[in-house]
Design a protein around this motif. Structure first.
Motif, short mmCIF file in Angstrom:
data_model
loop_
_atom_site.label_atom_id
_atom_site.label_comp_id
_atom_site.label_asym_id
_atom_site.label_seq_id
_atom_site.Cartn_x
_atom_site.Cartn_y
_atom_site.Cartn_z
N CYS A 34 0.84 -1.19 0.00
CA CYS A 34 0.00 0.00 0.00
C CYS A 34 0.88 1.25 0.00
CB CYS A 34 -0.92 0.00 1.22
SG CYS A 34 -1.95 1.48 1.32
N LYS A 39 1.80 -0.86 4.34
CA LYS A 39 1.66 -2.27 4.71
C LYS A 39 1.60 -3.16 3.47
CE LYS A 39 -0.37 -1.47 9.19
NZ LYS A 39 -1.47 -1.73 10.10
N HIS A 41 0.32 -6.94 1.80
CA HIS A 41 -0.73 -7.94 1.97
C HIS A 41 -0.69 -8.95 0.82
CE1 HIS A 41 -2.81 -4.69 -0.32
NE2 HIS A 41 -3.42 -5.69 -0.91
N TYR A 42 -1.26 -10.08 1.10
CA TYR A 42 -1.38 -11.16 0.15
C TYR A 42 -2.74 -11.77 0.40
CZ TYR A 42 -0.50 -15.38 -2.48
OH TYR A 42 -0.57 -16.39 -3.41
N CYS A 48 -6.24 -1.79 -0.12
CA CYS A 48 -5.51 -2.19 1.08
C CYS A 48 -6.49 -2.65 2.16
CB CYS A 48 -4.67 -1.02 1.58
SG CYS A 48 -3.82 -1.36 3.14
N SER A 50 -5.88 -2.85 5.22
CA SER A 50 -5.59 -2.14 6.47
C SER A 50 -6.19 -0.74 6.50
CB SER A 50 -4.09 -2.04 6.69
OG SER A 50 -3.53 -3.33 6.85
N VAL A 98 4.04 -11.34 5.21
CA VAL A 98 2.69 -11.83 4.95
C VAL A 98 2.66 -13.35 5.10
CG1 VAL A 98 2.04 -9.94 3.41
CG2 VAL A 98 3.05 -11.99 2.45
#
Length: 139
Positions: A34, A39, A41-42, A48, A50, A98
Motif C-alpha cells: 500500500c 503495509k 498484503h497477500y 488495502c 488495512s 505476509v
C-alpha cells in the motif's frame, strides 16, 4: 463423449490480478504494498485491507519463508485434489511479513517442523495458471 471433471483449483483471472498471475507463470512471486500506509498484503486485491486505500502496487519478493503450520490432507473429493492426496496444506510466513496458505512439496510430513525454512517453487496447474507452493530451502 465423457466430459472432464470440473476443476476446483483454477482461479478467475481478472484485469486487476493479471499482473500477479503473469508473474507467477514467469517464476516470480509478487505481493501487494500500500502506497498510503506502507503495509503489505497477500492475496492481490485492488484495495488495502488495512486502510482501504486504492494506492496499491505489486512488488516482487524473495519467496523465502518459514513454516507456520501444516496439515496432511488424506481425503479431498474435489478434482484435481483427489488425485494429489495425501498432500501437505500449509501456512507460510514470508520474510516480507505476509502469511500465505499454500502447499509444501518435496518433503515428507514427518520431516516438517514449525519454523523450518522454505522457498517458493512454481507449479503450473494449467496452461494459464501457475501457483506458488513451497519446498524446504536449500542452505
Amino acid at each position: 463423449m465423457a466430459s472432464a471433471a470440473p476443476r476446483f483449483d483454477l482461479p478467475t483471472i481478472e484485469d486487476e490480478t493479471r499482473t500477479f498471475w503473469d508473474a507467477l507463470r514467469e517464476g516470480r512471486l509478487m505481493i501487494a504494498r500500500c502506497g498510503a500506509c506502507g503495509k503489505v498484503h497477500y492475496y492481490p486485491r485492488p484495495m488495502c485491507p488495512s486502510c482501504w486505500s486504492e494506492d496499491v502496487s505489486l512488488v516482487e519478493v524473495t519467496g523465502r519463508g518459514t513454516l507456520y503450520t501444516w496439515s496432511t490432507v488424506f481425503v479431498n473429493d474435489l478434482p484435481p485434489f483427489n488425485t494429489k492426496v495425501p498432500y501437505v496444506a500449509a501456512q507460510v510466513d514470508l520474510e516480507e511479513g505476509v502469511r500465505l496458505t499454500t502447499m509444501v512439496v518435496d518433503a515428507a510430513p514427518q520431516d516438517l517442523e514449525i519454523g523450518m525454512k522454505l522457498q517458493v517453487v512454481f507449479e503450473a496447474i494449467s496452461d494459464d495458471v501457475t501457483i506458488p507452493v513451497f519446498a524446504p530451502a536449500r542452505s
